[in-house]
Design an enzyme around this catalytic site. Structure first.
Site, mmCIF file in Angstrom:
data_model
loop_
_atom_site.group_PDB
_atom_site.id
_atom_site.type_symbol
_atom_site.label_atom_id
_atom_site.label_comp_id
_atom_site.label_asym_id
_atom_site.label_seq_id
_atom_site.Cartn_x
_atom_site.Cartn_y
_atom_site.Cartn_z
ATOM 1 N N GLU A 1 10.583 -8.039 -2.608
ATOM 2 C CA GLU A 1 11.060 -6.691 -1.883
ATOM 3 C C GLU A 1 10.205 -6.641 -0.736
ATOM 4 O O GLU A 1 9.225 -6.086 -0.591
ATOM 5 C CB GLU A 1 10.544 -5.448 -2.890
ATOM 6 C CG GLU A 1 11.433 -5.539 -4.209
ATOM 7 C CD GLU A 1 13.163 -4.976 -4.256
ATOM 8 O OE1 GLU A 1 13.254 -4.676 -3.119
ATOM 9 O OE2 GLU A 1 13.330 -5.134 -5.054
ATOM 10 N N GLY B 1 14.249 6.447 0.736
ATOM 11 C CA GLY B 1 14.239 6.906 -0.353
ATOM 12 C C GLY B 1 15.018 5.870 -1.718
ATOM 13 O O GLY B 1 15.936 5.405 -0.809
ATOM 14 N N ALA B 2 14.957 6.195 -2.634
ATOM 15 C CA ALA B 2 15.761 5.589 -3.782
ATOM 16 C C ALA B 2 15.854 6.384 -5.057
ATOM 17 O O ALA B 2 14.981 7.376 -5.194
ATOM 18 C CB ALA B 2 15.118 4.380 -4.130
ATOM 19 N N PHE C 1 0.709 -1.162 -0.162
ATOM 20 C CA PHE C 1 0.028 -0.062 0.068
ATOM 21 C C PHE C 1 0.908 1.129 0.170
ATOM 22 O O PHE C 1 0.461 2.233 -0.524
ATOM 23 C CB PHE C 1 -0.876 0.074 1.150
ATOM 24 C CG PHE C 1 -0.229 0.394 2.482
ATOM 25 C CD1 PHE C 1 -0.070 1.604 2.842
ATOM 26 C CD2 PHE C 1 0.189 -0.329 3.288
ATOM 27 C CE1 PHE C 1 0.674 2.086 3.965
ATOM 28 C CE2 PHE C 1 0.843 -0.115 4.499
ATOM 29 C CZ PHE C 1 1.229 1.164 4.838
ATOM 30 N N GLU D 1 10.186 -5.009 12.131
ATOM 31 C CA GLU D 1 10.048 -3.869 11.551
ATOM 32 C C GLU D 1 8.533 -3.432 11.848
ATOM 33 O O GLU D 1 7.685 -4.178 11.895
ATOM 34 C CB GLU D 1 9.822 -3.998 10.171
ATOM 35 C CG GLU D 1 9.412 -2.851 9.229
ATOM 36 C CD GLU D 1 8.820 -3.184 7.833
ATOM 37 O OE1 GLU D 1 8.322 -3.949 7.702
ATOM 38 O OE2 GLU D 1 9.584 -2.605 7.004
ATOM 39 N N THR E 1 12.238 1.949 3.536
ATOM 40 C CA THR E 1 13.622 2.338 3.945
ATOM 41 C C THR E 1 13.665 3.475 5.101
ATOM 42 O O THR E 1 14.436 4.112 5.342
ATOM 43 C CB THR E 1 14.135 3.138 2.687
ATOM 44 O OG1 THR E 1 13.156 4.009 2.113
ATOM 45 C CG2 THR E 1 14.568 2.018 1.586
HETATM 46 P P1 NAD Z 1 1.502 -6.990 2.969
HETATM 47 O O1 NAD Z 1 2.606 -7.812 3.030
HETATM 48 O O2 NAD Z 1 0.333 -6.901 4.033
HETATM 49 O O3 NAD Z 1 0.673 -6.941 1.416
HETATM 50 C C1 NAD Z 1 1.525 -6.557 0.283
HETATM 51 C C2 NAD Z 1 0.856 -7.071 -0.830
HETATM 52 O O4 NAD Z 1 0.961 -8.513 -0.831
HETATM 53 C C3 NAD Z 1 -0.848 -6.856 -0.922
HETATM 54 O O5 NAD Z 1 -1.197 -6.508 -2.165
HETATM 55 C C4 NAD Z 1 -1.486 -8.127 -0.215
HETATM 56 O O6 NAD Z 1 -2.783 -8.167 -0.757
HETATM 57 C C5 NAD Z 1 -0.384 -9.206 -0.790
HETATM 58 N N1 NAD Z 1 -0.359 -10.356 -0.026
HETATM 59 C C6 NAD Z 1 -0.522 -10.695 1.132
HETATM 60 N N2 NAD Z 1 -0.273 -11.922 1.761
HETATM 61 C C7 NAD Z 1 -0.558 -12.633 0.397
HETATM 62 C C8 NAD Z 1 -0.375 -13.936 0.033
HETATM 63 N N3 NAD Z 1 -0.339 -15.193 0.933
HETATM 64 N N4 NAD Z 1 -0.411 -14.126 -1.074
HETATM 65 C C9 NAD Z 1 -0.389 -13.300 -2.230
HETATM 66 N N5 NAD Z 1 -0.464 -12.106 -1.905
HETATM 67 C C10 NAD Z 1 -0.433 -11.796 -0.791
HETATM 68 O O7 NAD Z 1 2.148 -5.536 2.804
HETATM 69 P P2 NAD Z 1 1.730 -3.947 3.205
HETATM 70 O O8 NAD Z 1 1.189 -3.770 4.632
HETATM 71 O O9 NAD Z 1 0.892 -3.726 2.007
HETATM 72 O O10 NAD Z 1 3.197 -3.137 3.120
HETATM 73 C C11 NAD Z 1 4.031 -2.828 3.893
HETATM 74 C C12 NAD Z 1 5.103 -3.743 3.939
HETATM 75 O O11 NAD Z 1 5.875 -3.603 2.846
HETATM 76 C C13 NAD Z 1 6.255 -3.298 4.753
HETATM 77 O O12 NAD Z 1 6.971 -4.406 5.593
HETATM 78 C C14 NAD Z 1 7.290 -2.871 3.934
HETATM 79 O O13 NAD Z 1 8.814 -2.787 4.255
HETATM 80 C C15 NAD Z 1 7.191 -3.592 2.699
HETATM 81 N N6 NAD Z 1 7.769 -2.921 1.505
HETATM 82 C C16 NAD Z 1 8.766 -3.142 0.841
HETATM 83 C C17 NAD Z 1 9.326 -2.483 -0.208
HETATM 84 C C18 NAD Z 1 10.679 -3.017 -0.700
HETATM 85 O O14 NAD Z 1 10.977 -2.644 -1.935
HETATM 86 N N7 NAD Z 1 11.426 -3.939 -0.151
HETATM 87 C C19 NAD Z 1 8.680 -1.464 -0.639
HETATM 88 C C20 NAD Z 1 7.545 -1.290 -0.159
HETATM 89 C C21 NAD Z 1 6.932 -1.991 1.114
#
Ligand code: NAD
Length: 513
Positions: free
Chosen positions: A265, A462-463, A163, A399, A300
């Site tokens: 990611e 950031g990136a 999100f 985290e 990040t």
């Molecule tokens: P989330 O893991 O709850 O959901 C991310 C996505 O995965 C959503 O679209 C969700 O519907 C989907 N999803 C969840 N479980 C799944 C499953 N079992 N099978 C298939 N799809 C599934 O994460 P969030 O709350 O939306 O985002 C926050 C997290 O994302 C934080 O941990 C953040 O660090 C990470 N993030 C990482 C990066 C990166 O590039 N490393 C970038 C942005 C966010």
């Protein structure tokens, strides 16, 4: 409350009161449940999106697999031309899309615009790359033979996104995947579904204008169950998934089970090391923006400051002082620095983390808490908190996707700080603030930071397009958005061609008939 031009932005992006969450180019349909998207900014309903059913998904996959057969025949630079047009559309729509990102996700308008700028930048990068998908020629040990390596399109790329970057992460993946000759099926976050519909509306117009098969860009909407359609589908050779480590653990295993590739990611637990020679003019904005920007909801975001004991008091006082200046409120109002968390669940996670840190012995320097009253009706606005803590606390090892900054001391040499920095399960972003060249180089060396991103004298957050983005350990190991990250979206093929009249075998093996 002022509208900040939201209604106009939604209309410009072609969003309706109820939107079809399944789309093949500009062909929209959907038979699933309604997802209501409420803004964390003011708690109001922004719009509705109909989720995708399995049948809807099957239609998408039929269109995508068929579009792939056409798209892959188009020369890569011509595919680049389509991405160039997409980038130009994004330039035209930067303001309304940035506004929607800010309103639906809650980040500041400036950061919303920045997110769209990242989309534009990756398009530019991809256009150039579309003329550089080079393989190698490899000297063969056999006479009159040539060996070479080619990169071919991989097929349908599945994209699952989080999100907090509801538009840029899709573009990071899709711009590269497209120029590589792939088609994409995207499941955006169920917490920002209108962003995915808006993006699809933009690319659909480009595909239509160019008379291209609509299945080149498809979206589905819904929660993790819709995500599972992608992870379990053998027609999708690559799933790029951005989100929590918890999600990545499941997705990575599911995709691996069917021998698919995944680009993961995931979460970070990013630290800044502040050495005795650090320049406070750089440290304070770097650390504060890193910790409170996007309300601590960046992968990040700065979670930990590891400060040398000789400068600890000075740095702590400067950071605490700067927190006193932070304005929290409507992120569309450019006077505010920090907007809301995404939802109330997130607020509860934030509150629980603060309690846990206290219970483990943390010393609160800047109190957190939920803001109430006028302007805070959504219940999602929280105060950024600072807590003195120890690296081994269980809560510090995790985290928490919220603005909580942990301060800790190190003594002696920089190696001690690096050990603390590396002493977590995640490995995304890291930085060191120092004027000592030797310290900086140690931090960047093989014995230094174990993260995918290691910075000197800038923060963790950031990136920039051009550099490969991603991290090690529980961050998942994926890389996207720059350098040679394009290779993951392609399949590598080694060719050996014999133009002699003999058939010599490699390694000098004799096989005389
Ligand atoms: P989330 O893991 O709850 O959901 C991310 C996505 O995965 C959503 O679209 C969700 O519907 C989907 N999803 C969840 N479980 C799944 C499953 N079992 N099978 C298939 N799809 C599934 O994460 P969030 O709350 O939306 O985002 C926050 C997290 O994302 C934080 O941990 C953040 O660090 C990470 N993030 C990482 C990066 C990166 O590039 N490393 C970038 C942005 C966010």
């Amino acid at each position: 409350m002022a509208d900040f031009g939201i209604k106009e932005a939604l209309a410009t992006l072609g969003l309706q009161e109820i939107n079809e969450g399944t789309s093949i180019g500009s062909v929209n349909f959907s038979n699933g449940e309604i997802i209501e998207s409420y803004s964390p900014v003011d708690g109001k309903l922004i719009g509705k999106v109909k989720a995708s059913t399995k049948e809807d998904y099957e239609k998408v996959m039929d269109a995508a697999t068929s579009a792939f057969k056409t798209w892959r025949t188009m020369p890569a630079p011509q595919r680049g031309e389509i991405v160039r047009q997409f980038g130009n559309k994004l330039r035209e729509l930067k303001e309304p899309l940035g506004k929607l990102v800010s309103y639906e996700m809650g980040k500041s308008y400036q950061e919303g615009l920045g997110e769209v700028q990242e989309m534009i930048d990756i398009c530019d990068f991809a256009v150039g790359l579309s003329r550089q998908l080079n393989g190698q020629v490899i000297p063969s040990e056999r006479p009159e033979h040539v060996m070479r390596e080619q990169w071919h399109p991989i097929g349908v790329v599945g994209i699952i996104s989080a999100f907090n970057f509801p538009v840029a992460v899709w573009a990071w993946n899709t711009a590269l995947a497209w120029i590589c000759g792939n088609v994409c099926v995207w499941k955006g976050s169920e917490k920002a579904p209108l962003c995915s519909v808006a993006c699809q509306n933009i690319i659909a117009e480009v595909l239509k204008d160019n008379n291209l098969p609509e299945g080149i860009s498809c979206i589905v909407n819904g929660d993790y169950k819709v995500g599972e359609y992608l992870t379990e589908d053998t027609r999708i050779p690559l799933v790029s998934a951005t989100g929590s480590t918890r999600m990545g653990r499941i997705v990575g295993a599911k995709v691996a089970e069917r021998f698919g590739k995944s680009l993961l990611e995931l979460g970070g637990n990013n630290a800044i090391i502040i050495t005795p020679t650090a320049d406070l003019k750089v440290v304070v904005p770097g650390a504060v923006f890193g910790a409170v920007g996007t309300c601590g909801q960046r992968c990040t975001s700065t979670r930990r400051l590891i400060i040398h004991e000789s400068v600890y008091d000075k740095v702590r006082d400067a950071i605490v002082g700067a927190y006193g200046q932070i304005k929290i409120g409507n992120p569309l109002d450019e006077n505010n620095h920090v907007g809301p968390l995404i939802d109330k669940d997130s607020v509860n996670t934030y509150l629980a983390a603060i309690e846990k840190a206290k219970a483990e012995g943390g010393n609160v320097l800047v109190e957190g808490g939920v803001l109430e009253g006028e302007g805070y009706e959504s219940g999602c606005y929280v105060k950024p908190a600072i807590i003195e803590a120890e690296n081994h606390f269980e809560i510090v090892q995790h985290e928490t996707f919220a603005p909580i900054l942990y301060l800790m001391k190190y003594s002696g040499e920089v190696e001690n700080a690096i050990e603390l920095q590396n002493g977590v399960a995640q490995g995304l972003s890291s930085s060191i603030m120092t004027s000592e060249m030797k310290e900086a180089e140690k931090f960047l060396s093989f014995a230094g930071s174990d993260c995918g991103i290691a910075n000197v004298n800038i923060g963790t957050s950031g990136a920039e397009i051009g550099g490969a983005f991603g991290g090690e350990k529980e961050t998942g190991g994926g890389r996207e958005s720059g350098s040679d990250a394009w290779k993951v979206y392609m399949r590598r093929q080694t060719n050996t061609v014999n133009y002699s009249d003999e058939l010599p075998l490699a390694q000098g093996i004799k096989f005389d008939l």
